[in-house]
Design a protein around this motif. Structure first.
Motif, PDB file in Angstrom:
ATOM      1  N   ILE A 120       0.838  -1.192   0.000  1.00 29.18           N
ATOM      2  CA  ILE A 120       0.000   0.000   0.000  1.00 29.18           C
ATOM      3  C   ILE A 120       0.879   1.250   0.000  1.00 29.18           C
ATOM      4  CG2 ILE A 120      -1.824   1.249   1.222  1.00 29.18           C
ATOM      5  CD1 ILE A 120      -2.575  -1.475   2.519  1.00 29.18           C
ATOM      6  N   THR A 121       0.583   2.151  -0.944  1.00 29.89           N
ATOM      7  CA  THR A 121       1.289   3.423  -1.047  1.00 29.89           C
ATOM      8  C   THR A 121       0.262   4.544  -1.057  1.00 29.89           C
ATOM      9  OG1 THR A 121       1.267   3.551  -3.464  1.00 29.89           O
ATOM     10  CG2 THR A 121       3.047   2.265  -2.458  1.00 29.89           C
ATOM     11  N   GLU A 122       0.733   5.774  -1.250  1.00 34.77           N
ATOM     12  CA  GLU A 122      -0.197   6.903  -1.295  1.00 34.77           C
ATOM     13  C   GLU A 122      -1.013   6.930  -2.573  1.00 34.77           C
ATOM     14  OE1 GLU A 122       2.938  10.241  -3.058  1.00 34.77           O
ATOM     15  OE2 GLU A 122       2.308  10.340  -0.957  1.00 34.77           O
ATOM     16  N   SER A 123      -0.616   6.159  -3.594  1.00 37.05           N
ATOM     17  CA  SER A 123      -1.341   6.184  -4.870  1.00 37.05           C
ATOM     18  C   SER A 123      -1.811   4.813  -5.349  1.00 37.05           C
ATOM     19  CB  SER A 123      -0.466   6.813  -5.956  1.00 37.05           C
ATOM     20  OG  SER A 123       0.714   6.037  -6.151  1.00 37.05           O
ATOM     21  N   GLY A 124      -1.669   3.810  -4.492  1.00 32.52           N
ATOM     22  CA  GLY A 124      -2.118   2.500  -4.947  1.00 32.52           C
ATOM     23  C   GLY A 124      -1.856   1.403  -3.954  1.00 32.52           C
ATOM     24  N   PHE A 125      -2.100   0.171  -4.383  1.00 30.41           N
ATOM     25  CA  PHE A 125      -1.888  -1.028  -3.571  1.00 30.41           C
ATOM     26  C   PHE A 125      -1.921  -2.239  -4.495  1.00 30.41           C
ATOM     27  CE2 PHE A 125      -6.461  -0.185  -3.584  1.00 30.41           C
ATOM     28  CZ  PHE A 125      -7.002  -1.406  -3.971  1.00 30.41           C
ATOM     29  N   PRO A 143      -1.741  -5.117  -9.366  1.00 33.02           N
ATOM     30  CA  PRO A 143      -1.492  -3.775  -8.818  1.00 33.02           C
ATOM     31  C   PRO A 143      -2.610  -2.806  -9.214  1.00 33.02           C
ATOM     32  CG  PRO A 143      -0.068  -4.199 -10.702  1.00 33.02           C
ATOM     33  CD  PRO A 143      -0.788  -5.474 -10.427  1.00 33.02           C
ATOM     34  N   VAL A 144      -3.046  -1.997  -8.275  1.00 34.20           N
ATOM     35  CA  VAL A 144      -4.042  -0.953  -8.509  1.00 34.20           C
ATOM     36  C   VAL A 144      -3.330   0.389  -8.349  1.00 34.20           C
ATOM     37  CG1 VAL A 144      -6.248   0.025  -7.777  1.00 34.20           C
ATOM     38  CG2 VAL A 144      -5.849  -2.455  -7.614  1.00 34.20           C
ATOM     39  N   THR A 145      -3.416   1.249  -9.364  1.00 35.42           N
ATOM     40  CA  THR A 145      -2.633   2.493  -9.374  1.00 35.42           C
ATOM     41  C   THR A 145      -3.536   3.702  -9.641  1.00 35.42           C
ATOM     42  OG1 THR A 145      -2.166   2.217 -11.741  1.00 35.42           O
ATOM     43  CG2 THR A 145      -0.586   1.242 -10.202  1.00 35.42           C
TER      44      THR A 145
END
Length: 299
Positions: A232-237, A279-281
């Protein structure tokens, strides 16, 4: 003159009498009695369009005459089957009939002395036409709806379901399964992502049809189990899920609400292939997102 044997030569002559005496013999006349009446027996090889008529041999017969009619009074003959000369045989294939029809036959023997009387009458019902099996609908992980077209005159249907096209192994409860006078049947209790085969027969009080064609059905995979996101990041997971046996593809939905009314662009029915993570971006920082997944196969 009575009490003679069938199919036998006899001779007769006559003399005249009055009070003065008896004349000489007349000339001699020869008479051959007719063959005995044959005994008609039950039809065999009954199909949708015909049957085989059978009868016993009549000693001395050299030919048999067959009648086939649509009524017991033999008023309406089937075309080609009134006094149909068959030769010296004891059965005959009758063809060109209609499915699920009542027919009647009788036979006479012929010999040098003439033609016998009619045999008894045999009743035959031709078989029902088989139903036309249609593609299954409502296919799901544990069942489907079997469909077929009606067979005229049928009052019920029998359904077979197997795990092989040869119907060597039946699904429990689905061998000669009586389904009543309907044209579809809900089938339950099956396994996910498995191949099944079904066929039908039509029935009424007179006959059972042959099998319909066979329809193949592949149940859909079981629903996969979605697992917690990773990376998990600030723009996706990364969306994750467990394998669904027999699946060849997975479809991913990502939305901004738990009711999936508002999909993230590009993430509605996203085809992911035969993988267990995608990946979801291009998401917004500090926002809640929801995902779910479905498994696919050719079914």
């Amino acid at each position: 003159v009575s009490g003679l044997s069938p199919n036998m030569p006899y001779y007769y002559r006559v003399r005249a009498q009055n009070s003065s005496g008896t004349s000489g013999n007349s000339g001699t006349l020869a008479v051959t009695t007719t063959p005995a009446t044959p005994t008609a027996s039950a039809a065999t090889d009954i199909s949708t369009g015909g049957f085989t008529a059978n009868w016993s041999v009549s000693t001395g017969a050299t030919n048999y005459l067959l009648d086939v009619a649509t009524n017991t009074s033999f008023v309406d003959f089937v075309s080609g089957y009134s006094n149909c000369a068959l030769g010296n045989v004891t059965n005959w294939p009758v063809t060109g009939l209609s499915a699920n029809g009542a027919y009647y036959y009788r036979v006479r023997a012929q010999g040098s002395g003439g033609t016998s009387g009619n045999s008894g009458t045999i009743t035959v019902w031709t078989k029902l036409a088989p139903p036309t099996a249609r593609e299954a609908t409502g296919i799901r992980a544990t069942g489907f709806t079997a469909n077929w077209l009606a067979s005229p005159g049928a009052t019920s249907y029998q359904l077979d379901i197997s795990t092989n096209a040869s119907f060597a192994d039946y699904v429990s409860g689905y061998s000669n399964c009586y389904v009543g006078n309907v044209t579809n049947r809900e089938v339950n209790g099956l396994s996910a992502s498995c191949a099944y085969f079904y066929r039908l027969r039509a029935q009424n009080s007179h006959s059972t049809s042959i099998n319909s064609e066979t329809i193949a059905v592949l149940t859909v995979p079981a629903a996969p189990t979605a697992q917690a996101a990773s990376d998990i990041t600030e723009s996706g997971f990364t969306a994750n899920w467990a394998v669904s046996a027999g699946a060849t593809n997975y479809l991913l939905d990502v939305a901004t609400d738990g009711g999936f009314a508002n999909f993230v662009e590009g993430y509605q029915d996203l085809s992911c292939g035969d993988v267990l993570a995608t990946p979801v971006t291009r998401l917004s920082a500090g926002s809640n997102y929801y995902y779910r997944v479905r498994a696919q196969n050719s079914g």
